[in-house]
Design a protein around this motif. Structure first.
Motif: not given
Length: 335
Positions: A255-256, A259, A262-263, A283
């Motif tokens: 998940e890290e 994320e 996605y950022n 996402l």
């Protein structure tokens, strides 16, 4: 009558804009975004076009180069038809239908659905696949991400039957041939999504020569994530001129890392020098769903046997081809 007149007005403006883009993309784009904001009714529309308005304030924005390239190398009718289906049928009219249906039916409805298609089913039971898209359109779903890995050409009759939807057909580079490209001639509402691999420049060149609408996608694991975060993926992809470059995580991703990726995608999309638009399919779809539904939702997809998957959960015991789509959504995504 209101929707019909609005559509006619938007179609006329879009056709005029596509014509003007070749001469003055800066002025034409700004006028189009101003017009879109005037017609915007939903939070999704306003969010998208307000972001576009902000990005286009920069006269050096790479989005102007992207639009110039599109207008020069993609058939106008493809840009028009796919754009109307995605932006109007799906994100405007469809989003309103979804919102009303969710309130009256009491369950969440995704704005887009991904389906892995089975060649045997498409050949022997084409009506079962056709019925799924028809059921979805009745609920307000007008964006479909379809994958037929071995032979995407077999999905073209299905695509042809749903000319009001925006169809994204996922392909391997080896699927892109002269014959397949010619079979797409009358399908203006389709965008190809071709997997990024080494030494496939000739396949992207072929699509460009045929004036097709196409994007690229990249499946990444933990080791490949850095290639996205440092921007190398989007720089390399831009040399192939895809409108979008989408990233898709494999099952091993934490998940890290997901994320972080996605950022990165959101950052590059707002301000970067890459002449391709960065997208995170999973996402970004979730983000759009949450705006339309005003509720916490998850992207869903169906495997070739009809099994339902949601988010990163295990397979759910629901079969798309033996149950009504409405019943599946009602059972799994109640309000």
């Amino acid at each position: 009558m209101g929707n019909y007149m609005t559509r006619i007005i938007i179609e006329n403006i879009l056709r005029r804009t596509l014509k003007d883009l070749k001469e003055s993309p800066e002025r034409s784009l700004r006028n189009l975004v101003d017009m879109a904001l005037d017609f915007s009714e939903s939070k999704l529309q306003r969010s998208f076009f307000e972001t576009a308005e902000d990005v286009l304030k920069d006269s050096q924005s790479p989005y102007y180069d992207i639009i110039r390239d599109c207008s020069a190398h993609i058939e106008d009718e493809r840009l028009f038809k796919f754009g109307m289906n995605l932006c109007y049928n799906s994100c405007t009219l469809g989003a309103n239908i979804i919102s009303k249906n969710e309130k009256s039916l009491g369950f969440n409805i995704p704005w887009a659905i991904s389906i892995k298609l089975d060649e045997k089913r498409l050949s022997e039971q084409p009506e079962s696949c056709d019925s799924v898209l028809t059921q979805g359109e009745e609920l307000g779903i007008y964006t479909w991400l379809l994958q037929c890995k071995e032979n995407p050409g077999i999905a073209l009759p299905l695509v042809r039957n749903h000319s009001d939807s925006a169809i994204i057909l996922f392909c391997e580079p080896e699927n892109i041939t002269d014959e397949f490209s010619d079979d797409l001639a009358d399908l203006k509402h389709i965008m190809l999504a071709v997997r990024l691999k080494e030494n496939t420049e000739n396949k992207f060149r072929l699509m460009r020569e045929k004036q097709l609408l196409y994007s690229a996608y990249y499946i990444y694991g933990e080791e490949e994530a850095e290639n996205i975060i440092n921007g190398n993926l989007f720089y390399d992809a831009a040399q192939l001129h895809p409108l979008f470059t989408a990233v898709i995580p494999d099952e091993s991703i934490s998940e890290e890392t997901r994320e972080k990726v996605y950022n990165t995608v959101k950052s590059f999309r707002k301000k970067s020098g890459f002449k391709t638009i960065a997208v995170d399919i999973s996402l970004d779809n979730k983000y759009i769903d949450n705006i339309i539904s005003d509720d916490e939702t998850f992207p869903i997809w169906f495997d070739s046997d009809g099994s339902l998957y949601t988010g990163r959960e295990n397979k759910l015991s629901r079969c798309l081809f033996s149950q009504n789509l409405k019943d599946i959504l009602k059972q799994n995504f109640p309000k």
